[in-house]
Design a protein around this motif. Structure first.
Motif, PDB file in Angstrom:
ATOM      1  N   GLY A 161      -2.388   5.735  -0.123  1.00  0.00           N
ATOM      2  CA  GLY A 161      -3.499   4.940   0.653  1.00  0.00           C
ATOM      3  C   GLY A 161      -4.036   3.537  -0.175  1.00  0.00           C
ATOM      4  O   GLY A 161      -3.903   2.705  -0.155  1.00  0.00           O
ATOM      5  N   GLY A 162      -3.775   4.075  -2.058  1.00  0.00           N
ATOM      6  CA  GLY A 162      -3.851   3.283  -2.748  1.00  0.00           C
ATOM      7  C   GLY A 162      -3.055   2.492  -2.810  1.00  0.00           C
ATOM      8  O   GLY A 162      -1.905   1.973  -2.220  1.00  0.00           O
ATOM      9  N   ASP A 163      -3.413   1.010  -3.706  1.00  0.00           N
ATOM     10  CA  ASP A 163      -2.111  -0.146  -4.055  1.00  0.00           C
ATOM     11  C   ASP A 163      -0.928   0.458  -5.068  1.00  0.00           C
ATOM     12  O   ASP A 163      -1.761   1.287  -5.773  1.00  0.00           O
ATOM     13  CB  ASP A 163      -3.279  -1.780  -4.012  1.00  0.00           C
ATOM     14  N   GLU A 219      -3.079  -7.377  -1.056  1.00  0.00           N
ATOM     15  CA  GLU A 219      -2.224  -6.776  -1.698  1.00  0.00           C
ATOM     16  C   GLU A 219      -1.093  -8.221  -2.677  1.00  0.00           C
ATOM     17  O   GLU A 219      -0.932  -7.969  -3.494  1.00  0.00           O
ATOM     18  CB  GLU A 219      -1.530  -5.805  -1.491  1.00  0.00           C
ATOM     19  N   GLU A 245       1.598  -7.001   1.993  1.00  0.00           N
ATOM     20  CA  GLU A 245       0.317  -6.398   2.795  1.00  0.00           C
ATOM     21  C   GLU A 245      -0.062  -8.066   2.318  1.00  0.00           C
ATOM     22  O   GLU A 245       0.025  -7.992   0.588  1.00  0.00           O
ATOM     23  CB  GLU A 245       0.200  -5.457   2.697  1.00  0.00           C
ATOM     24  N   ARG A 255      -8.383  -1.495  -3.794  1.00  0.00           N
ATOM     25  CA  ARG A 255      -8.334   0.087  -2.420  1.00  0.00           C
ATOM     26  C   ARG A 255      -7.935   0.738  -2.962  1.00  0.00           C
ATOM     27  O   ARG A 255      -7.166   1.221  -3.994  1.00  0.00           O
ATOM     28  CB  ARG A 255      -6.830  -1.106  -1.881  1.00  0.00           C
ATOM     29  N   PRO A 256      -8.587   1.719  -3.531  1.00  0.00           N
ATOM     30  CA  PRO A 256      -8.510   3.352  -4.063  1.00  0.00           C
ATOM     31  C   PRO A 256      -8.022   4.232  -2.841  1.00  0.00           C
ATOM     32  O   PRO A 256      -7.821   3.804  -1.687  1.00  0.00           O
ATOM     33  CB  PRO A 256     -10.029   3.704  -4.143  1.00  0.00           C
ATOM     34  N   PRO A 257      -6.685   5.415  -3.837  1.00  0.00           N
ATOM     35  CA  PRO A 257      -6.409   6.233  -2.769  1.00  0.00           C
ATOM     36  C   PRO A 257      -7.316   6.633  -1.832  1.00  0.00           C
ATOM     37  O   PRO A 257      -8.775   6.899  -2.260  1.00  0.00           O
ATOM     38  CB  PRO A 257      -5.764   7.261  -3.976  1.00  0.00           C
ATOM     39  N   SER A 258      -6.771   7.190  -0.809  1.00  0.00           N
ATOM     40  CA  SER A 258      -7.987   7.789   0.493  1.00  0.00           C
ATOM     41  C   SER A 258      -7.057   9.433   0.715  1.00  0.00           C
ATOM     42  O   SER A 258      -5.734   9.159   1.056  1.00  0.00           O
ATOM     43  CB  SER A 258      -8.087   7.277   1.299  1.00  0.00           C
ATOM     44  N   PHE A 259      -7.583   9.832   1.552  1.00  0.00           N
ATOM     45  CA  PHE A 259      -6.793  10.445   1.881  1.00  0.00           C
ATOM     46  C   PHE A 259      -5.812  10.284   3.508  1.00  0.00           C
ATOM     47  O   PHE A 259      -6.920   9.053   4.035  1.00  0.00           O
ATOM     48  CB  PHE A 259      -7.966  12.301   2.881  1.00  0.00           C
ATOM     49  N   VAL A 306       0.334  -1.882  -0.143  1.00  0.00           N
ATOM     50  CA  VAL A 306      -0.540  -0.404  -0.322  1.00  0.00           C
ATOM     51  C   VAL A 306       1.079   1.429  -0.346  1.00  0.00           C
ATOM     52  O   VAL A 306       1.942   1.533   1.081  1.00  0.00           O
ATOM     53  CB  VAL A 306      -0.843   0.180   1.135  1.00  0.00           C
ATOM     54  N   HIS A 309      -3.444   6.527 -15.158  1.00  0.00           N
ATOM     55  CA  HIS A 309      -3.686   6.390 -13.809  1.00  0.00           C
ATOM     56  C   HIS A 309      -3.149   7.398 -12.857  1.00  0.00           C
ATOM     57  O   HIS A 309      -3.338   6.943 -11.504  1.00  0.00           O
ATOM     58  CB  HIS A 309      -1.544   5.938 -13.840  1.00  0.00           C
ATOM     59  N   SER A 310      -2.703   8.890 -13.373  1.00  0.00           N
ATOM     60  CA  SER A 310      -2.753   9.727 -11.864  1.00  0.00           C
ATOM     61  C   SER A 310      -3.823  10.888 -13.460  1.00  0.00           C
ATOM     62  O   SER A 310      -3.372  11.626 -12.629  1.00  0.00           O
ATOM     63  CB  SER A 310      -1.855   9.748 -11.719  1.00  0.00           C
ATOM     64  N   SER A 367      -1.892   7.075  -6.629  1.00  0.00           N
ATOM     65  CA  SER A 367      -2.261   5.610  -5.426  1.00  0.00           C
ATOM     66  C   SER A 367      -0.913   5.904  -4.678  1.00  0.00           C
ATOM     67  O   SER A 367      -1.267   4.825  -3.666  1.00  0.00           O
ATOM     68  CB  SER A 367      -1.871   4.446  -6.814  1.00  0.00           C
ATOM     69  N   VAL A 369      -9.904 -10.299  -2.971  1.00  0.00           N
ATOM     70  CA  VAL A 369      -9.138  -9.417  -2.564  1.00  0.00           C
ATOM     71  C   VAL A 369     -10.552  -7.557  -3.050  1.00  0.00           C
ATOM     72  O   VAL A 369     -11.127  -8.008  -3.830  1.00  0.00           O
ATOM     73  CB  VAL A 369      -7.997  -9.260  -3.691  1.00  0.00           C
ATOM     74  N   PHE A 406      -2.999  -4.288   5.905  1.00  0.00           N
ATOM     75  CA  PHE A 406      -2.859  -3.150   6.234  1.00  0.00           C
ATOM     76  C   PHE A 406      -4.502  -2.492   6.374  1.00  0.00           C
ATOM     77  O   PHE A 406      -4.973  -3.043   5.085  1.00  0.00           O
ATOM     78  CB  PHE A 406      -2.091  -2.142   5.434  1.00  0.00           C
TER      79      PHE A 406
END
Lengths: 190, 537
Positions: free
Chosen positions: A45-47, A79, A76, B348-352, A10, B114-115, A42, B345, A100
């Protein structure tokens, strides 16, 4: 000789330090290397994953093809499983056991560990606790690398040298904690 | 010379330093950010005092680089693909003015998004502007192409684009350095009116540019990056552009490829090369990372020509980045996946980050907006875009840098009142300020919330032009002082934040609420650096 390795975790868990250690050691041995990383969104906190390729001959693609990885190293457990499509049929998977949890629907850890039990060539280590014993919970990534080290065609001493090189700037204390962590991982899986 | 282990981005930066670059210009944007960061951390760049300060946005960086080129020195400007939209006015016209010192524009595309908010292909901009494009296959080639780019730029007095994509930008490999070239000294263009694009001059310059562009495929350096590799099996000819050549070779270990291959690394391409491969092979496979620009050209609009396979006929996916497996499938070769991902599985997206000030802003905003109908929060590009995801579901737009301000203004024009904007500090100074001036001039009933974490966060914490200047900027643009409010986004200030927001929603003119708290990532790094410095003493 050719090792194709997927590093997983992560954002913020330190997979790029694993890549840097293996990378430094590989270059010291005169091997070719390509290593792709994830930057940007990403990392929050993303994968994240890194494709690490080392070889004694030229490497073409920065990406490992599906079904082409010799090894998955993950800090992890959930993951690690995300990258199974990349793993060769006879590839190894080495993972930390501590989840995590930063998503509301993180599955029951036992259901994840059950998946590892189905995979013959898998190793799960309690890297967080072993790292704590070595001196710092932050060096869990080195425990996992140590546990995976016998599947990487680089002498273990070279990996230790690379740790010294990489963390040297940060002082002797940090170097010795990371070496201890690496050795702890190595010794639990010999 | 020394070998270094470098990301594609870093290879370009190191090459700039080694090739006599006097100025690096950029605004952070994934996947281009590490180019400037590398220059900023380079000892050589510090010793030579190469210009390495971030710019307010891509347009100002493009223009400043052009100014340095005007004054005779070599300059480089780097941006992500959508940044080139912001810089486009300067970029397109820099081809007409031409350059004096060498000028390289690095555009880092992000196929598969991707971003990013789209996967536009910067090679289009090259063709559109008659600017040559170099597209490296490897980190080494990226390094070498900077030397080549400066040479072409100074030889023909035009800017040169280097186009990379995420995979090369963020992949590391060994790079062999070359001997350093000295920097140019200050010199003015021979023709003092070269940069004055009055119509009469512009017409002359444009005519000149078209001639230069036509002659480029015959240039020795340009030609060196395009070559036809013979092959015995003429059933198929493969044209591989840029990075795709790697994915092709991956499927033929040990140079075992038997088809003729045309490898392309520079544009415009000599059309004779396409003729040569087309004469040999009835069917052609076109591999391009990004849009099927060349495939479309090769196919043309008339039917009855060669069979062209690629992204347009479904041999390859129409969108997204390529990889070794997709190329294998296009060649009809077996491509075996490992085990499937088990259903346990989760995404798991990005987060604050835990404790991020942006999340406190959104929690307060949700409460302050409770009495209004939903759908009135315009936001922007940065970490705070993550407010779109659960549990916040707080924003209704994210379009382009600064659009939050102006879209809120337009929605208020339509009668959606109050209309709210949430923008970051760096995005505000990038392109939000001019929109705020629009709002002030017509006294729009909008509330602009600047979530100020005093950094450019999403790209990893670069210096923000806004830091310490926001109140003065808003006041200078004409926002009334009593409607510039400052709050500190912390849990303990929740009630106060909600109160301030509610008050300003009620006000039927322009309000700015500055929610200021340092990014917890940069704060942690700063504290660590301070500790290390203390220890060092």
């Amino acid at each position: 000789m050719k090792n194709d390795i997927i590093l997983a975790g992560v954002g913020g868990q330190g997979i790029l330090s694993i890549a840097a250690v293996v990378g430094l050691a590989a270059v010291d041995k005169g091997l070719y290397l390509k290593q792709s990383e994830v930057h940007g969104m990403s990392q929050r906190g993303g994968d994240v994953q890194s494709h690490l390729r080392i070889s004694d001959s030229q490497i073409s693609s920065d990406l490992i093809p599906y079904g082409g990885a010799d090894l998955i190293i993950s800090v992890e457990p959930m993951e690690a499983l995300r990258y199974l499509p990349w793993l060769k049929k006879d590839g190894w998977i080495v993972s930390n056991s501590t989840p995590f949890v930063n998503i509301p629907d993180y599955p029951d850890i036992n259901s994840i560990l059950d998946e590892f039990r189905k995979i013959e060539k898998s190793i799960v280590v309690d890297a967080d606790n072993m790292a704590k014993e070595a001196g710092s919970v932050r060096s869990g990534n080195m425990v996992v690398l140590g546990a995976a080290s016998k599947y990487i065609d680089i002498p273990f001493d070279s990996l230790c040298d690379a740790v010294r090189k990489l963390f040297g700037r940060k002082g002797e204390e940090i170097v010795s904690v990371n070496i201890k962590a690496l050795e702890a991982g190595r010794s639990c899986c010999l | 010379m020394q070998k270094l282990l470098l990301l594609g981005d870093e290879a370009i930066a190191q090459a700039g330093i080694d090739a006599g670059m006097s100025g690096m210009y950029a605004y952070p944007g994934t996947p281009s950010t590490e180019i400037m960061e590398y220059v900023q951390s380079s000892k050589d760049a510090t010793e030579r005092d190469i210009h390495r300060e971030w710019s307010a946005n891509e347009k100002t960086s493009m223009e400043a680089a052009l100014g340095m080129s005007y004054a005779g020195k070599r300059a480089m400007v780097a941006m992500k693909h959508v940044g080139l939209n912001v810089a486009a006015d300067g970029f397109v016209n820099s081809a007409i003015t031409g350059v004096n010192g060498g000028l390289i524009v690095v555009a880092a595309d992000d196929p598969s998004m991707h971003s990013s908010q789209n996967e536009q292909d910067s090679r289009f901009y090259g063709k559109f502007s008659f600017i040559p494009v170099l597209e490296p296959t490897s980190q080494q080639e990226a390094y070498d192409m900077v030397f080549a780019g400066f040479e072409i730029s100074e030889r023909y007095k035009i800017p040169v684009m280097i186009r990379i994509t995420t995979r090369l930008a963020h992949s590391r490999s060994a790079v062999q350095r070359r001997a350093q070239i000295g920097e140019n000294s200050v010199s003015l263009p021979e023709d003092p009116r070269q940069f004055v694009l009055l119509p009469a001059i512009a017409r002359r310059r444009y005519h000149n540019l078209l001639g230069v562009y036509e002659s480029l495929p015959a240039d020795e350096i340009m030609k060196g990056y395009n070559r036809l590799i013979p092959g015995k099996d003429k059933k198929l000819g493969i044209i591989a552009f840029g990075l795709t050549y790697n994915y092709l070779l991956e499927n033929f270990p040990g140079d075992s490829i038997t088809y003729p291959v045309l490898k392309i690394g520079s544009y415009p391409v000599d059309s004779a090369l396409f003729d040569k491969i087309s004469e040999q092979c009835e069917t052609l496979l076109v591999l391009e990372e990004g849009y099927p620009i060349m495939e479309e050209l090769l196919k043309g609009v008339l039917s009855g020509g060669r069979t062209i396979k690629g992204r347009l006929d479904g041999t390859l996916p129409r969108e997204g980045e390529l990889n070794p497996n997709l190329v294998a499938e296009a060649l009809g070769m077996p491509s075996e996946r490992g085990a499937e991902v088990p259903p346990v599985v989760r995404m798991r997206p990005p987060s604050f980050c835990r404790g991020c000030g942006h999340s406190d802003v959104y929690i307060a905003l949700e409460e302050a907006l409770k009495e209004y109908t939903p759908g009135r929060v315009f936001s922007d590009i940065g970490c705070y875009t993550l407010g779109a995801l659960p549990p916040y579901n707080a924003i209704n737009s994210c379009v382009d840098m600064g659009a939050s301000v102006t879209m809120a203004v337009g929605a208020a024009d339509a009668g959606l009142i109050p209309s709210v904007c949430v923008v970051g500090d760096s995005t505000f100074t990038h392109s939000g300020m001019t929109g705020l001036l629009d709002a002030v001039v017509k006294d729009s009933p909008v509330t602009i919330i600047i979530s100020d974490n005093s950094t450019t966060g999403m790209t990893g914490g670069q210096k923000s032009h806004a830091t310490g200047r926001l109140e003065a900027i808003c006041e200078g643009l004409g926002v009334e002082k009593e409607h510039i409010r400052t709050v500190v986004p912390l849990k303990k200030n929740h009630e106060e934040m909600v109160k301030v927001m509610k008050e300003e929603f009620e006000y039927k003119g322009v309000s700015v609420i500055i929610a200021i708290r340092e990014c917890i990532q940069t704060a942690a790094r700063r504290k660590k650096d301070e500790m290390a410095r203390k220890k060092g003493k």
